[in-house]
Design a protein around this motif. Structure first.
Motif, mmCIF file in Angstrom:
data_model
loop_
_atom_site.group_PDB
_atom_site.id
_atom_site.type_symbol
_atom_site.label_atom_id
_atom_site.label_comp_id
_atom_site.label_asym_id
_atom_site.label_seq_id
_atom_site.Cartn_x
_atom_site.Cartn_y
_atom_site.Cartn_z
ATOM 1 N N UNK A 17 0.835 -1.212 0.000
ATOM 2 C CA UNK A 17 0.000 0.000 0.000
ATOM 3 C C UNK A 17 0.861 1.249 0.000
ATOM 4 N N UNK A 18 2.125 1.140 0.415
ATOM 5 C CA UNK A 18 3.004 2.306 0.313
ATOM 6 C C UNK A 18 3.991 2.072 -0.838
ATOM 7 N N UNK A 19 4.802 3.070 -1.112
ATOM 8 C CA UNK A 19 5.759 2.929 -2.214
ATOM 9 C C UNK A 19 5.081 3.077 -3.555
ATOM 10 N N UNK A 20 3.986 3.813 -3.605
ATOM 11 C CA UNK A 20 3.218 3.923 -4.839
ATOM 12 C C UNK A 20 3.404 5.275 -5.508
ATOM 13 N N UNK A 21 4.207 6.110 -4.920
ATOM 14 C CA UNK A 21 4.380 7.435 -5.517
ATOM 15 C C UNK A 21 5.847 7.780 -5.649
#
Ligand code: ADP
Ligand code: MG
Length: 719
Positions: free
Chosen positions: A604-608
């Motif tokens: 859910x993180x590391x998407x930007x």
């Protein structure tokens, strides 16, 4: 073979176990407890391990650390209550050369049985340092030495069978020995001689004998190899037959390469007639806010090739978390719609279905393409509207949970079915959705996290495989840290700093599988603590499974709009949630989560564009938990994590396999038997090349096994 012979063979293996020499009705009742009713059941009730009793060490030579078999006389069996209110049984085993302690916790019946023993016993277990500088074995397996049968018990590799309380080891041994000696001549090999030859495998009769009464370790190994091959073979035959059948059906041939020349499609689908003049790749380029990765393009190309073919597509897309599977699905959907067909996307949970609907609306509504949502908890009015839109064709895209495959859901012209699953749907759900289509719609399955190759081959062996093996550019690898609970305050400080820089944070609460209520309670507690004590000045939201869909959507929406700095959540955010500005995830009591779950959460993180962090808060309670946490820190490669997960937990426990009840593998093991699985797949295809329907007489027994396999697959249901 004549009919009468078949009959004798049947009555042989199907004969009740009570008629075996040395068994009788009373003992047969006991055997029923482990599921043995017939001679055939005995023959296929395999040992868990073998013991080489020709080399038992004298007790004075025992060394700690290893599992060992010991033999001796019992001294001093005692039973006493522990502080926790349980019972501790303690015995001393003595062989004249030395002694070892044997202990059992909370198994009072063991105490009673040990009291009755007069002679020697054999015990097996891991030797450790115990009390009073004595070596000790905790919860050993054990059995009395039978004087009359002494030679039998020691002269060979002894099979050790899995047991249940009240079923003694000697009974199964006796039944197995008698079954082998009196009935093995009746055993017919279901595998044709040619297959055994090609695969260099021994016949069934020999193998069963070597499993129960092995002549040597090597022979037993050979025997197991063949039996494992056979288990895999039926599975592979069933899947490869299905795969071949699908390829022979006539499905839809989507005129994808003609998209852009108006005639190919119904021009009324376009709000903007200019759009209709562009080819599919140009339209994709215009639709997506980013350029596709090379891997995405390749996979979309594979999908389009399938779609253009008249044989129905039956393809699996695998890719790591964040590799952009949704974008790939969206491209396939666009192609389907532009060719004049509806498409349906089925997701395993409501929150994921809602998330998909949200994202797809953003992409498709500007193009004048209607996306509708269908989930179980909608109001009657919402549902009615959605049903009408799908039935009339007004909605070109329908997104939902398994509400989509229920009766009463009709499509106007369904051409493409996409199933987003976390190995949660079975073969039958895919088929059910396929049946909603016109003729034979194309089917695309996406897995949410990578699974090991052996799992892919067993769960999805009937599908063609595409792998997205590249992450979108510019992703900075997520930094993962494992912190002890005593460092919690420091972690909270780090989170505050990141929020100060404009980022957002997830807090995932402890997983409490025993009770959803307690889990919600834990989430509420954490939310209270964070919003009142730690971050009273920040906006902290709470998301859990028991909220109404509208409430969930409101909270997600607020988080997406950056009105909430922190989102406290249970694992409901495990799948699909996509907020690129959220760059830190704190997982509380991370030791409670399984590996693939942690990996999925971390996704859910590391998407930007910003550096992201995942902080695991845990005091490792077990060796296994420590291994899980360490591998999370070490790698973010989902395929490697999946392999490790399978290795640590074993296939029986691996995510999703419980739901896939058709994997009834008795001997085969997906961790170690990968090469055998590959061999079985190749063999299955060779066999089907020669005899596609398994109609030759020599293949008839394999066919009946394959039918059994298929009827088991039909029983798999959505959990
Ligand atoms: P998955 O379902 O495989 O976990 P998603 O489809 O949710 O991954 O994509 C993860 C994120 O990456 C989303 O924010 C998505 O918009 C973005 N994304 C997907 N493909 C690309 C790409 N080629 N370039 C940049 N960003 C992408
Ligand atoms: Mg996804």
């Amino acid at each position: 073979m004549s009919d009468t012979q078949t009959e004798t063979r049947k009555s042989g293996q199907e004969m009740e176990v009570q008629f075996l020499k040395g068994v009788g009705p009373k003992l047969a009742m006991m055997l029923r407890k482990v599921g043995i009713e017939t001679v055939g059941d005995v023959l296929f009730y395999f040992p868990r391990r073998y013991e080489d009793r020709t080399k038992l060490p004298p007790l004075f030579q025992l060394s700690p650390g290893e599992a060992q078999t010991v033999r001796g006389r019992l001294l001093n069996v005692s039973s006493r209550p522990t502080r926790g209110g349980k019972v501790l049984i303690r015995a001393i085993l003595d062989d004249g050369s030395g002694q070892v302690g044997l202990i059992w916790f909370n198994q009072p019946w063991v105490g009673r049985e040990l009291q009755k023993i007069e002679g020697e016993i054999i015990a097996y277990g891991t030797v450790k340092h115990g009390q009073n500088r004595m070596l000790e074995i905790s919860s050993p397996e054990w059995e009395p030495v039978e004087d009359d049968d002494d030679e039998e018990q020691f002269a060979r590799l002894m099979p050790v069978y899995p047991l249940k309380e009240g079923v003694p080891q000697w009974l199964i041994r006796k039944a197995a020995k008698s079954a082998i000696e009196y009935f093995s001549r009746d055993i017919e090999d279901p595998l044709p001689v040619q297959v055994l030859k090609e695969e260099h495998l021994r016949d069934l009769k020999w193998c069963l004998r070597q499993m129960h009464l092995p002549d040597s370790e090597r022979d037993q190994f050979e025997a197991r190899k063949r039996l494992v091959f056979e288990e895999f073979l039926y599975l592979q035959l069933a899947q490869q037959m299905r795969r071949r059948e699908v390829k022979q059906e006539v499905g839809i041939s989507f005129p994808i390469s003609e998209i852009g020349s108006i005639e190919a499609s119904d021009a009324s689908l376009f709000v903007d007639s200019e759009a209709a003049k562009r080819d599919v790749w140009e339209q994709i380029h215009a639709m997506l806010p980013f350029d596709l990765t090379g891997a995405q393009k390749r996979v979309i190309g594979e999908i389009f090739e399938d779609m253009e073919r008249s044989a129905p597509m039956n393809r699996l897309v695998q890719g790591d978390v964040g590799s952009g599977k949704t974008a790939v699905a969206a491209c396939a959907m666009l192609a389907s719609v532009r060719c004049g067909y509806q498409t349906a996307l089925m997701a395993p949970t409501e929150i994921l279905a809602e998330q998909h609907a949200y994202n797809l609306k953003k992409l498709f509504e500007p193009l004048g393409i209607t996306v509708t949502l269908l989930v179980g908890k909608q109001t009657a009015a919402q549902k009615k509207k959605a049903l009408q839109a799908t039935a009339s064709g007004e909605a070109q895209i329908a997104v939902g949970t398994h509400a989509l495959i229920q009766d009463g859901v009709d499509f106007h012209k369904l051409g493409l079915v996409i199933v987003d699953e976390q190995h949660r749907f079975g073969v039958m759900q895919r088929l059910a959705l396929r049946q909603k289509g016109v003729g034979n719609p194309d089917v695309l399955v996406m897995t949410a996290t990578p699974i090991p190759r052996t799992m892919t081959m067993t769960l999805y062996g009937d599908l063609d495989l595409s792998v997205i093996d590249e992450l979108p550019p510019g992703r900075k690898p997520i930094k993962t840290h494992w912190k002890r609970t005593q460092d919690r305050d420091k972690v909270y400080g780090t989170v505050r700093e990141l929020i100060g820089q404009g980022r957002q944070a997830y807090f995932v609460c402890p997983l409490i599988t025993e009770s959803p209520k307690m889990e919600v309670q834990a989430a509420e507690d954490l939310h209270y603590r964070l919003s009142n004590e730690q971050y009273p000045d920040l906006n902290v939201g709470l998301l859990h499974g028991q909220l109404k869909p509208v409430e969930k959507e409101e909270i997600m929406e607020a988080f997406r709009r950056n009105e909430l700095h922190i989102l406290v959540s249970t694992v409901v955010i495990e799948v699909g949630v996509d907020v690129p500005n959220a760059t830190v995830m704190v997982i509380e009591d991370a030791n409670r989560f399984g590996l693939s779950q942690l990996h999925q959460l971390r996704g859910r993180v590391g998407r930007g564009e910003h550096q992201s962090f995942c902080i695991l808060i845990a005091d490792a309670t077990t060796e296994e938990a420590r291994e899980r946490l360490e591998i999370m820190v070490e790698t973010s490669n989902g395929f490697r994590i999946a392999e490790k997960d399978l290795e640590i937990r074993g296939p029986g426990d691996f995510a999703g396999t419980k739901q896939s009840g058709f994997l009834n593998l008795k001997l085969a093991n997906l961790v170690d038997d990968g090469p055998m699985l590959e061999q079985a797949r190749a063999a299955a295809n060779r066999i089907l090349d020669r005899d596609p329907g398994l109609l030759l007489t020599e293949n008839e027994k394999m066919l009946s096994e394959v039918r059994k396999q298929r009827s088991q697959e039909a029983l798999v249901v959505v959990s």
